[in-house]
Write an enzyme that holds these catalytic residues in place. Structure first.
Site, PDB file in Angstrom:
ATOM      1  N   ALA A  12       0.835  -1.210   0.000  1.00 42.20           N
ATOM      2  CA  ALA A  12       0.000   0.000   0.000  1.00 42.20           C
ATOM      3  C   ALA A  12       0.863   1.250   0.000  1.00 42.20           C
ATOM      4  CB  ALA A  12      -0.952  -0.021   1.196  1.00 42.20           C
ATOM      5  N   GLY A  13       1.998   1.170  -0.708  1.00 45.33           N
ATOM      6  CA  GLY A  13       2.840   2.358  -0.870  1.00 45.33           C
ATOM      7  C   GLY A  13       2.251   3.245  -1.947  1.00 45.33           C
ATOM      8  N   ARG A  91      13.470   2.727  -5.950  1.00 42.40           N
ATOM      9  CA  ARG A  91      14.845   3.239  -6.088  1.00 42.40           C
ATOM     10  C   ARG A  91      15.025   4.571  -5.394  1.00 42.40           C
ATOM     11  NH1 ARG A  91      16.487   3.560 -12.208  1.00 42.40           N
ATOM     12  NH2 ARG A  91      14.270   3.733 -12.683  1.00 42.40           N
ATOM     13  N   ARG A  97      17.716  -0.290 -11.019  1.00 36.75           N
ATOM     14  CA  ARG A  97      16.667  -1.219 -10.565  1.00 36.75           C
ATOM     15  C   ARG A  97      17.297  -2.499 -10.022  1.00 36.75           C
ATOM     16  NH1 ARG A  97      14.484   1.009 -15.419  1.00 36.75           N
ATOM     17  NH2 ARG A  97      12.659   2.312 -14.980  1.00 36.75           N
ATOM     18  N   ASN A 129      10.375  -4.039  -8.633  1.00 42.24           N
ATOM     19  CA  ASN A 129      11.619  -4.039  -9.415  1.00 42.24           C
ATOM     20  C   ASN A 129      12.733  -4.845  -8.778  1.00 42.24           C
ATOM     21  OD1 ASN A 129      11.371  -2.555 -11.851  1.00 42.24           O
ATOM     22  ND2 ASN A 129      11.052  -0.684 -10.648  1.00 42.24           N
ATOM     23  N   ARG A 160       5.462   6.568 -21.694  1.00 43.90           N
ATOM     24  CA  ARG A 160       6.465   7.646 -21.546  1.00 43.90           C
ATOM     25  C   ARG A 160       6.951   8.105 -22.920  1.00 43.90           C
ATOM     26  NH1 ARG A 160       9.407   4.913 -16.287  1.00 43.90           N
ATOM     27  NH2 ARG A 160       8.311   6.190 -14.762  1.00 43.90           N
ATOM     28  N   HIS A 184      12.720  -3.958 -18.937  1.00 42.52           N
ATOM     29  CA  HIS A 184      12.479  -2.685 -18.264  1.00 42.52           C
ATOM     30  C   HIS A 184      13.825  -2.225 -17.733  1.00 42.52           C
ATOM     31  CE1 HIS A 184      10.094   0.342 -16.409  1.00 42.52           C
ATOM     32  NE2 HIS A 184      10.202  -0.092 -15.180  1.00 42.52           N
TER      33      HIS A 184
HETATM   34  N1  LIG Z   1       7.355  -1.917 -13.014  1.00 41.33           N
HETATM   35  C1  LIG Z   1       7.370  -0.603 -13.045  1.00 41.33           C
HETATM   36  O1  LIG Z   1       7.196  -0.021 -14.094  1.00 41.33           O
HETATM   37  C2  LIG Z   1       7.571   0.182 -11.777  1.00 41.33           C
HETATM   38  C3  LIG Z   1       7.383   1.580 -11.757  1.00 41.33           C
HETATM   39  C4  LIG Z   1       7.520   2.253 -10.555  1.00 41.33           C
HETATM   40  C5  LIG Z   1       7.853   1.564  -9.383  1.00 41.33           C
HETATM   41  N2  LIG Z   1       8.044   0.216  -9.449  1.00 41.33           N
HETATM   42  C6  LIG Z   1       8.400  -0.579  -8.251  1.00 41.33           C
HETATM   43  O2  LIG Z   1       7.226  -0.782  -7.465  1.00 41.33           O
HETATM   44  C7  LIG Z   1       7.618  -1.047  -6.103  1.00 41.33           C
HETATM   45  C8  LIG Z   1       6.772  -0.201  -5.146  1.00 41.33           C
HETATM   46  O3  LIG Z   1       7.019   1.170  -5.367  1.00 41.33           O
HETATM   47  P1  LIG Z   1       6.338   2.267  -4.423  1.00 41.33           P
HETATM   48  O4  LIG Z   1       6.648   3.583  -5.020  1.00 41.33           O
HETATM   49  O5  LIG Z   1       4.917   1.911  -4.142  1.00 41.33           O
HETATM   50  O6  LIG Z   1       7.192   2.064  -3.066  1.00 41.33           O
HETATM   51  P2  LIG Z   1       6.715   2.434  -1.568  1.00 41.33           P
HETATM   52  O7  LIG Z   1       7.938   2.393  -0.716  1.00 41.33           O
HETATM   53  O8  LIG Z   1       5.878   3.655  -1.592  1.00 41.33           O
HETATM   54  O9  LIG Z   1       5.758   1.215  -1.183  1.00 41.33           O
HETATM   55  C9  LIG Z   1       6.187  -0.096  -1.016  1.00 41.33           C
HETATM   56  C10 LIG Z   1       5.240  -0.712   0.003  1.00 41.33           C
HETATM   57  O10 LIG Z   1       5.515  -2.132   0.070  1.00 41.33           O
HETATM   58  C11 LIG Z   1       5.258  -2.502   1.421  1.00 41.33           C
HETATM   59  N3  LIG Z   1       5.838  -3.817   1.696  1.00 41.33           N
HETATM   60  C12 LIG Z   1       7.132  -4.137   1.945  1.00 41.33           C
HETATM   61  N4  LIG Z   1       7.224  -5.464   2.190  1.00 41.33           N
HETATM   62  C13 LIG Z   1       5.983  -5.973   2.078  1.00 41.33           C
HETATM   63  C14 LIG Z   1       5.429  -7.285   2.211  1.00 41.33           C
HETATM   64  N5  LIG Z   1       6.209  -8.346   2.488  1.00 41.33           N
HETATM   65  N6  LIG Z   1       4.090  -7.439   2.042  1.00 41.33           N
HETATM   66  C15 LIG Z   1       3.299  -6.386   1.744  1.00 41.33           C
HETATM   67  N7  LIG Z   1       3.760  -5.128   1.616  1.00 41.33           N
HETATM   68  C16 LIG Z   1       5.090  -4.927   1.773  1.00 41.33           C
HETATM   69  C17 LIG Z   1       5.888  -1.362   2.226  1.00 41.33           C
HETATM   70  O11 LIG Z   1       5.447  -1.354   3.572  1.00 41.33           O
HETATM   71  C18 LIG Z   1       5.418  -0.154   1.415  1.00 41.33           C
HETATM   72  O12 LIG Z   1       4.181   0.356   1.906  1.00 41.33           O
HETATM   73  C19 LIG Z   1       9.118  -0.754  -6.056  1.00 41.33           C
HETATM   74  O13 LIG Z   1       9.861  -1.976  -6.132  1.00 41.33           O
HETATM   75  C20 LIG Z   1       9.360   0.081  -7.296  1.00 41.33           C
HETATM   76  O14 LIG Z   1      10.703  -0.017  -7.761  1.00 41.33           O
HETATM   77  C21 LIG Z   1       7.898  -0.480 -10.610  1.00 41.33           C
END
Ligand SMILES: NC(=O)c1ccc[n+]([C@@H]2O[C@H](COP(=O)([O-])OP(=O)(O)OC[C@H]3O[C@@H](n4cnc5c(N)ncnc54)[C@H](O)[C@@H]3O)[C@@H](O)[C@H]2O)c1
Length: 318
Positions: A12-13, A91, A97, A129, A160, A184
């Site tokens: 829920a980030g 990141r 990544r 990632n 993008r 990616h």
């Molecule tokens: N694929 C893509 O195109 C893309 C684009 C942007 C971000 N991302 C990736 O998405 C991920 C999340 O990004 P974000 O901005 O939401 O980060 P964020 O830090 O805002 O949120 C991550 C959340 O994951 C939770 N978390 C950690 N361990 C957990 C678990 N075991 N079970 C449930 N929840 C858990 C954390 O408490 C946090 O709330 C990152 O790895 C980021 O690199 C991918």
């Protein structure tokens, strides 16, 4: 209006909460479940999103659920048609990544095992990632059929690229079509032969150096946002992509989207998760589409496949 389906968003980030919001605002689902390990965070965000219902006018309910280290709370995801895995660290400026692989592999493996236990019929969409490797790991850890596990990256990279083209030419975004395949990251493969503006080839509208400049900006699109934010990474465009993919599954639409999918024979490439175009339906990936590519584009796709294949083999031990 008939609503159906249940989508769980794990994490829920920023990425997860905006994905949950977008899914709820579509107003096509019965329920969206949002989970996180931080106590109260998913419940608080769910309450907040639900309180926007009278203003935005949607009936879909969001359910927040904290989960424990030993899988406590995962009962809440039972019956999910789709699970979007966003759990994991984003990141920081200067990080690649791949710098996230060890930490996020532990998180994604434990999440995937719980998903397999509590939502064994779900289609899994991975966004954590490094994307291609985490998608491969989620498939291994769930043991789900490969077409039922896919990753989100190509839709974002393509979006993008389209945005940069529309801005450069000062044209409406709706007139622009672009495509990126591959991984990616460094081996993202732009497909100029499929890039058009109002049906005209992009290469007729911009000099080759300018197209290359936009490709480089697209490849570094995530890092550009990370550098500006200084803490955390992009989430508005990424969540738009993941929510659309989940919707294509729920609606069994057959929409062709650029996604990270298991490739087995197409393009002469086998046995790897790679960014390709695929039709998406209730079973996940219905079929990988063998997009027409020029010789240099095909060569670049094969190169990307070899680069990610080596890294995906390593995730078995993470
Ligand atoms: N694929 C893509 O195109 C893309 C684009 C942007 C971000 N991302 C990736 O998405 C991920 C999340 O990004 P974000 O901005 O939401 O980060 P964020 O830090 O805002 O949120 C991550 C959340 O994951 C939770 N978390 C950690 N361990 C957990 C678990 N075991 N079970 C449930 N929840 C858990 C954390 O408490 C946090 O709330 C990152 O790895 C980021 O690199 C991918």
């Amino acid at each position: 209006m008939a609503r159906n389906g249940r989508v769980t968003v794990v994490g829920a980030g920023f990425y997860g909460s905006t994905t949950a919001q977008r899914l709820a605002e579509y107003d096509v689902l019965d329920e969206v479940v949002l989970t996180d390990i931080v106590e109260g965070k998913p419940e608080g965000l769910a309450l907040d999103i639900n309180q926007s219902r009278p203003i935005e006018g949607f009936e879909t309910r969001v359910i927040g659920q904290t989960t424990g280290q030993n899988g406590e709370g995962y009962e809440a995801i039972a019956g999910s048609d789709v699970v979007v895995i966003t759990a994991g660290l984003p990141r920081k400026p200067g990080m690649s990544r791949m710098d996230l692989i060890e930490t996020n592999a532990k998180i994604v493996r434990s999440v995937a095992e719980n998903v397999a236990r509590h939502a064994p019929e779900a289609v899994v969409i991975v966004v954590s990632n490094p994307l291609d490797e985490m998608t491969a790991l989620a498939q291994l850890a769930t043991g789900f059929p490969k077409q039922r596990v896919l990753g989100q990256a190509g839709m974002l990279d393509t979006a993008r690229f389209s945005h940069f083209v529309a801005e450069t030419l000062a044209v409406p975004i709706a007139s622009v079509q672009t495509l990126t395949l591959g991984s990616h990251g460094d081996t993202m493969v732009p497909v100029p032969s499929r890039c058009t503006v109002d049906g005209k080839p992009l290469t007729d509208l911009l000099p080759a150096e300018k197209v290359e400049e936009l490709v480089v900006r697209t490849r570094n699109g995530g890092a550009e946002v990370v550098a500006l934010l200084k803490t955390g990474s992009a989430y508005y465009a990424p969540s738009a992509a993941a929510a659309r993919m989940a919707r294509a599954v729920i609606e069994d639409s057959g929409t062709v989207l650029p996604v990270c999918a298991w490739v087995d024979g197409q393009f002469g490439i086998s046995g790897v998760y790679l960014g390709v175009e695929a039709s998406i339906g209730k079973e996940g990936v219905r079929a990988v589409e063998e997009t027409d590519l020029t010789d240099p584009e095909l060569a670049a796709l094969k190169e990307a496949a070899e680069a990610v294949r080596a890294k995906q083999a390593d995730v078995q031990t993470l």
